[in-house]
Every structure is written in C-alpha cells, then in structure tokens.
Design a protein around this motif. Structure first.
Motif, PDB file in Angstrom:
ATOM      1  N   PHE A  57       0.833  -1.208   0.000  1.00 20.92           N
ATOM      2  CA  PHE A  57       0.000   0.000   0.000  1.00 20.92           C
ATOM      3  C   PHE A  57       0.867   1.257   0.000  1.00 20.92           C
ATOM      4  N   ASP A  58       1.954   1.248   0.756  1.00 22.93           N
ATOM      5  CA  ASP A  58       2.815   2.415   0.812  1.00 22.93           C
ATOM      6  C   ASP A  58       3.516   2.639  -0.526  1.00 22.93           C
ATOM      7  N   TRP A  59       3.964   1.565  -1.156  1.00 24.86           N
ATOM      8  CA  TRP A  59       4.617   1.675  -2.463  1.00 24.86           C
ATOM      9  C   TRP A  59       3.683   2.348  -3.464  1.00 24.86           C
ATOM     10  N   PHE A  70       0.945   4.188  -2.750  1.00 26.01           N
ATOM     11  CA  PHE A  70       0.574   5.545  -2.317  1.00 26.01           C
ATOM     12  C   PHE A  70       1.678   6.547  -2.606  1.00 26.01           C
ATOM     13  N   GLN A  71       2.913   6.183  -2.326  1.00 26.79           N
ATOM     14  CA  GLN A  71       4.024   7.107  -2.546  1.00 26.79           C
ATOM     15  C   GLN A  71       4.139   7.510  -4.012  1.00 26.79           C
ATOM     16  N   ARG A  72       3.689   6.656  -4.900  1.00 27.18           N
ATOM     17  CA  ARG A  72       3.749   6.927  -6.341  1.00 27.18           C
ATOM     18  C   ARG A  72       2.402   7.392  -6.885  1.00 27.18           C
ATOM     19  N   ARG A  73       1.423   7.579  -5.989  1.00 33.71           N
ATOM     20  CA  ARG A  73       0.064   8.014  -6.349  1.00 33.71           C
ATOM     21  C   ARG A  73      -0.566   7.088  -7.387  1.00 33.71           C
ATOM     22  N   ILE A  74      -0.408   5.785  -7.160  1.00 34.04           N
ATOM     23  CA  ILE A  74      -1.002   4.782  -8.046  1.00 34.04           C
ATOM     24  C   ILE A  74      -2.235   4.206  -7.348  1.00 34.04           C
ATOM     25  N   ARG A  89      -7.642  -3.241   7.598  1.00 35.65           N
ATOM     26  CA  ARG A  89      -7.278  -2.161   8.527  1.00 35.65           C
ATOM     27  C   ARG A  89      -6.157  -1.302   7.936  1.00 35.65           C
ATOM     28  N   VAL A  90      -5.143  -1.949   7.372  1.00 30.67           N
ATOM     29  CA  VAL A  90      -4.057  -1.207   6.729  1.00 30.67           C
ATOM     30  C   VAL A  90      -4.589  -0.436   5.525  1.00 30.67           C
ATOM     31  N   ALA A  91      -5.419  -1.096   4.726  1.00 34.23           N
ATOM     32  CA  ALA A  91      -5.971  -0.451   3.525  1.00 34.23           C
ATOM     33  C   ALA A  91      -6.750   0.804   3.875  1.00 34.23           C
ATOM     34  N   ALA A  92      -7.550   0.733   4.945  1.00 35.00           N
ATOM     35  CA  ALA A  92      -8.366   1.888   5.331  1.00 35.00           C
ATOM     36  C   ALA A  92      -7.496   3.071   5.736  1.00 35.00           C
ATOM     37  N   GLN A  93      -6.346   2.802   6.345  1.00 37.59           N
ATOM     38  CA  GLN A  93      -5.431   3.881   6.694  1.00 37.59           C
ATOM     39  C   GLN A  93      -4.916   4.588   5.446  1.00 37.59           C
ATOM     40  N   TRP A 121      -5.290   8.972   1.126  1.00 42.52           N
ATOM     41  CA  TRP A 121      -5.684   9.435  -0.212  1.00 42.52           C
ATOM     42  C   TRP A 121      -6.707  10.557  -0.116  1.00 42.52           C
ATOM     43  N   GLN A 122      -7.659  10.436   0.816  1.00 47.93           N
ATOM     44  CA  GLN A 122      -8.704  11.455   0.933  1.00 47.93           C
ATOM     45  C   GLN A 122      -8.149  12.792   1.396  1.00 47.93           C
TER      46      GLN A 122
END
Length: 309
Positions: A261-263, A265-269, A295-299, A304-305
């Motif tokens: 998820f972090d990978w 998110f950091q690249r806005r994918i 739980r991780v996904a919701a974080q 993103w929001q």
C-alpha cells in the motif's frame, strides 16, 4: 472506503469439502461490525461481454449453462451449480467495481476475488473466471475512450500459489505487468512465466519474504509504470495455513500489506485489492489476516482522501 461483496451467493458444497466458503461471510460480518469507515456494497455480476475480454465465449457459455465437462469441473474443484456460475460472475463484478472505485478514491476492495488460476478457456484451483484479468481489460477499455495512452496495470500477486492463469492471459500483453511471489514447490506444479516470478522456499519467514518483496517492487518500478495496481492479498503465506508451506507471522503479513500500500501511495497509483487464498487450520486465523489487510488499507484510503485533488 468502498468494498464490494457477493457473500449472499454461497456455493452448495458437499460435506467435508476443503474450500472454506464460510470465510467470506465471517469477514463481511467483522468488517461491518468493526470498520465504520468501510462502505459495503453488493457486487453486480459481470456480463458475457465483460468476461469475454479475458475468456473464450465457449468457456463462458459452458460455465453459464452447465454444459462444462465433469473433468473440467474437477480441475476447478467445485461441483457445477447455477449458484456457482452466478457467484463466479459476481466475484469478477466485485473486482471491476473495486478498480473503478480505486481510480476515483485511491483504494478499494473485493471481499473475495483473486481467482488467478483461471485461464482464458478453463478454470482451476477453485478459480472459475479470472477477476483481475477481466477487470484490467475492462478498465483499459474504459480508460481508452478519453485518453491517448493505454492504462498500464500491474497485478501484484502475493497469494502463496503462483498466478499461472493471469500470467498466461497476459503473457503477450505489454500493458499489463504480472508479478507473482509464491512458494516454489507449491501448486500449481507446472508454472507459467509471469513478467516477474519470485520463487520462495518452503518455510520462508518474515525477513526473507520482506526482503524478496522489496527487491520485487524495485524491479517492477524499474521495468514498468503502472497507473493502476490490482493487489492479490492472499492470507495463505501465514504460518497457520494448511496449504501455504510458508511461515509468515501476523506482523510479517501486516508488514507485507503495508509495504504494498505504501509503495502504491508514494507513487500516487490507485490500488484495488482482492483477498485471494486462505486455508487456515483455524478459519478464524484466515479471517483475522484478511481483516488486518483491510485495517491497513483503510489507513491508506484515508491518506488518499487527505490529498489535494
């Protein structure tokens, strides 16, 4: 965060069948009770035309009307029924909807899905239609109506079993990158060639796994620029899984999810995920692994929001 399900369509399995069908409803119940930030929505079935983006018309028809051979159904692992055919369509529909929602909101999910052993003209390993393949092709078609460049999709498959069907469907498609990290000696015993395969030894533990994942994500980034990730977040690498043969701990699996998820998110994918396999000795353990992924996904959905639009 939008999450799609088809848990009301339960396969009529014979007594003693080893597929843990109950895990989907158990997961949905816990999400409804424990994760108020999640919006649960019933999935619509994929149409014949949508399925035909990744499957042969003859195979779609055979599944739909029950004319498929007993041998082919034995390879899938389920007895044929109208409920089986309907649920398979809705599982694909849930991943389609999750991909659309992810492109809007950053992260979305299918409670089931991850049916990566299904090929264009046959199923296998409890997989009827390949939800990631159909969704990727459909979203590419929708994306192409208004954009000059094709939608580049990366399938990050971290189920413990190789995504052979997905690899076969996309083996000549440069717009989809297939990454599969799986047990080297586990099913399927005849592997297909993904764009990137990472074979893991029996008994692989957290540190070795996470190091391999880090290297795989770096290689993916070096070779491909996705605009959408479809993540197969299998629970079966867990040390308590009957079929997994790996030894990941609770913390190791959470670190795996957080890294993916972090990978992205950091690249806005945008990232859509499906639950894929999970065959815990205790079904409660499989559900807990999956709940931890949500739980991780919701974080990350919340992050993103908070980004400027």
């Amino acid at each position: 965060m939008q999450v799609f399900y088809a848990t009301q369509f339960v396969l009529p399995l014979p007594p003693g069948h080893r597929f843990p069908m109950a895990k989907y409803q158990l997961l949905r119940d816990r999400l409804a009770a424990e994760r108020p930030e999640i919006r649960l929505q019933q999935a619509e079935p994929a149409s014949d035309g949508e399925l035909a983006l990744a499957h042969s018309p003859a195979y779609i028809k055979a599944i739909s009307d029950g004319s498929i051979s007993p041998q082919a159904m034995r390879e899938i692992g389920f007895p044929w029924s109208e409920a089986m055919a309907d649920r398979a369509r809705r599982s694909v529909g849930a991943t389609i909807a999750a991909c659309r929602a992810a492109l809007r909101d950053g992260v979305a999910a299918n409670i089931a899905g991850g049916t990566h052993h299904a090929c264009a003209d046959k199923g296998g390993g409890f997989c009827v239609f390949n939800d990631a393949a159909v969704a990727a092709r459909l979203l590419q078609a929708e994306w192409g109506r208004s954009r000059a460049r094709p939608l580049q999709v990366a399938v990050i498959d971290l189920d413990v079993h190789q995504g052979n069907g997905t690899a076969r469907i996309f083996r000549a498609d440069p717009t989809v990158f297939t990454l599969s990290m799986h047990g080297q000696k586990n099913f399927p015993f005849r592997k297909e060639a993904s764009d990137l395969d990472v074979d893991l030894p029996d008994g692989c533990r957290d540190d070795e796994y996470l190091q391999a994942l880090e290297q795989a994500l770096a290689e993916l980034e070096r070779r491909f620029e996705p605009a959408l990730v479809v993540y197969l977040a299998g629970a079966d690498p867990h040390e308590g899984d009957r079929l997994g043969r790996l030894k990941l701990s609770w913390d190791g699996l959470e670190a795996r999810d957080r890294r993916v998820f972090d990978w992205a998110f950091q690249r806005r994918i945008p990232l859509a995920f499906a639950m894929a396999g999970g065959y815990g000795v205790r079904i409660e353990d499989t559900v807990q692994v999956q709940l931890n992924t949500f739980r991780v996904a919701a974080q990350y959905w919340q992050r993103w929001q908070n980004q400027p639009r």
